[in-house]
Design an enzyme around this catalytic site. Structure first.
Site, mmCIF file in Angstrom:
data_model
loop_
_atom_site.group_PDB
_atom_site.id
_atom_site.type_symbol
_atom_site.label_atom_id
_atom_site.label_comp_id
_atom_site.label_asym_id
_atom_site.label_seq_id
_atom_site.Cartn_x
_atom_site.Cartn_y
_atom_site.Cartn_z
ATOM 1 N N GLY A 1 0.838 -0.990 0.289
ATOM 2 C CA GLY A 1 -0.186 0.208 0.257
ATOM 3 C C GLY A 1 0.859 1.740 -0.411
ATOM 4 N N ARG A 2 0.751 1.639 1.240
ATOM 5 C CA ARG A 2 1.949 2.651 1.699
ATOM 6 C C ARG A 2 2.850 2.785 2.962
ATOM 7 N NH1 ARG A 2 1.254 4.092 -3.209
ATOM 8 N NH2 ARG A 2 0.750 5.951 -4.385
ATOM 9 N N ASP B 1 6.992 -3.184 -0.303
ATOM 10 C CA ASP B 1 6.808 -3.103 -1.297
ATOM 11 C C ASP B 1 6.972 -1.447 -1.636
ATOM 12 O OD1 ASP B 1 7.282 -2.485 -4.878
ATOM 13 O OD2 ASP B 1 5.284 -1.946 -4.805
ATOM 14 N N GLU C 1 11.007 6.641 0.686
ATOM 15 C CA GLU C 1 11.725 6.281 -0.001
ATOM 16 C C GLU C 1 12.619 7.585 -1.877
ATOM 17 O OE1 GLU C 1 8.599 4.521 -2.605
ATOM 18 O OE2 GLU C 1 7.652 3.741 -1.218
ATOM 19 N N HIS D 1 9.830 -0.501 -5.091
ATOM 20 C CA HIS D 1 8.610 -0.150 -4.894
ATOM 21 C C HIS D 1 7.824 -0.297 -6.262
ATOM 22 C CE1 HIS D 1 5.267 3.592 -4.379
ATOM 23 N NE2 HIS D 1 5.435 2.501 -4.782
#
Length: 335
Positions: free
Chosen positions: A247-248, A272, A277, A296
């Site tokens: 998701g985040r 991910d 980031e 990501h």
């Protein structure tokens, strides 16, 4: 809101990101111009000319538009985000403006679902360690089925999808092919249950966590979902569980995750997305045991900009025909 005709419309595309595949490709402006040659279509490769182009823009296409930029767009009627997550647009000026906001919800779901299945298979079969032994030219058969137990199977396992929306439905459909038991969690506890055994409301999340073998976080980023999975939720997971976040980064308490992996309270995890980031080199996540990280990339696909363009063209046809749009963001909820 009054909608302009194509001849009266200026459409501005501005999508820049350090990762080239997130940047808008020529197929988008070229396809729009071919369909409506009378429309003024401007495609900016970066943000340098954005302040000069915004004042007479009717439709803006991009992943972000900061408040100071938004204030320049005095004619703006519609913002279409090329990112499914729109938390970066949820500032008061835009939310209270009455301007239509849409997103590309759905186009990322197939690659993200496939990526997640890949993460689950990789953890069940310990592919990460297999690659490490291959890099060292070692036959690590005994070590690969190591201290956390033998290699496992997906069939018969319970998959809990936290955030049962478009991505969750695609993941559930694929997980069924592995004979997994799939449960969904969403805000209301209601929805399309075609590919799940049950859907529970997020208020009951803690009650289903102890039963899950795989927990996948796929919820939208809002104020309510900050650290949706924290130390308390991780403590309720079984020791053999594996946790995946696609998701985040803000949805997961990463410090709590690292502690759980160090103490073997969880069997493994895969990320991910991360809170920061790119992930800094000194982040403890890099060294956490039994953690599989992908940078990501779950939504990346060779078909991405073809899908983005098709969805936008469908929306534009509806816009100019005066029909109802789809994928309209509820700004009161943030998704």
């Amino acid at each position: 809101m009054n909608r302009t005709s194509p001849a009266e419309t200026k459409l501005l595309i501005c999508v820049w990101h350090p990762f080239e595949q997130w940047r808008a490709q020529p197929i988008m402006p070229d396809t729009i111009h071919a369909r409506w040659p009378e429309m003024r279509v401007v495609h900016l490769p970066d943000f340098e000319r954005l302040p000069q182009e915004l004042p007479d823009t009717d439709i803006f296409i991009g992943a972000s538009l900061r408040p100071e930029q938004f204030r320049l767009a005095r004619k703006l009627k519609w913002v279409h985000s090329t990112a499914a997550g729109v938390s970066q647009l949820m500032y008061p000026e835009l939310r209270e403006s009455g301007i239509t906001l849409t997103n590309p919800s759905g186009i990322f779901s197939p690659p993200m679902a496939e990526h997640t299945i890949g993460l689950m298979v990789a953890m069940a079969r310990n592919f990460p360690d297999s690659v490490r032994f291959q890099d060292r030219c070692e036959w690590g058969q005994r070590q690969i089925s190591g201290p956390l137990g033998p290699l496992t199977e997906l069939n018969g396992q319970i998959l809990l999808i936290v955030g049962y929306g478009s991505i969750g439905r695609e993941l559930a459909r694929r997980a069924q092919a592995f004979d997994m038991h799939v449960w969904g969690v969403n805000r209301s506890g209601k929805g399309d249950a075609t590919h799940v055994e049950k859907i529970v409301p997020v208020a009951q999340l803690d009650s289903v966590l102890p039963d899950a073998d795989y927990i996948v976080i796929a919820a939208p980023e809002t104020h309510e979902t900050q650290h949706l999975i924290g130390a308390s939720q991780i403590a309720k997971m079984k020791p053999g569980a594996r946790l995946i976040n696609i998701g985040r980064g803000s949805l997961l308490d990463e410090d709590a995750l690292v502690r759980a992996l160090l103490t073997m309270a969880l069997r493994g995890a895969a990320l991910d997305v991360t809170g920061v980031e790119p992930l800094p080199a000194d982040s403890p996540l890099w060294k956490a045991p039994n953690l599989f990280i992908t940078p990501h990339t779950s939504g990346v696909s060779d078909r991405l900009w073809q899908k983005q363009t098709k969805l936008l063209m469908d929306l534009l046809e509806r816009w100019f025909d005066g029909r109802e749009l789809f994928n309209v963001v509820d700004v009161s909820r943030g998704y």
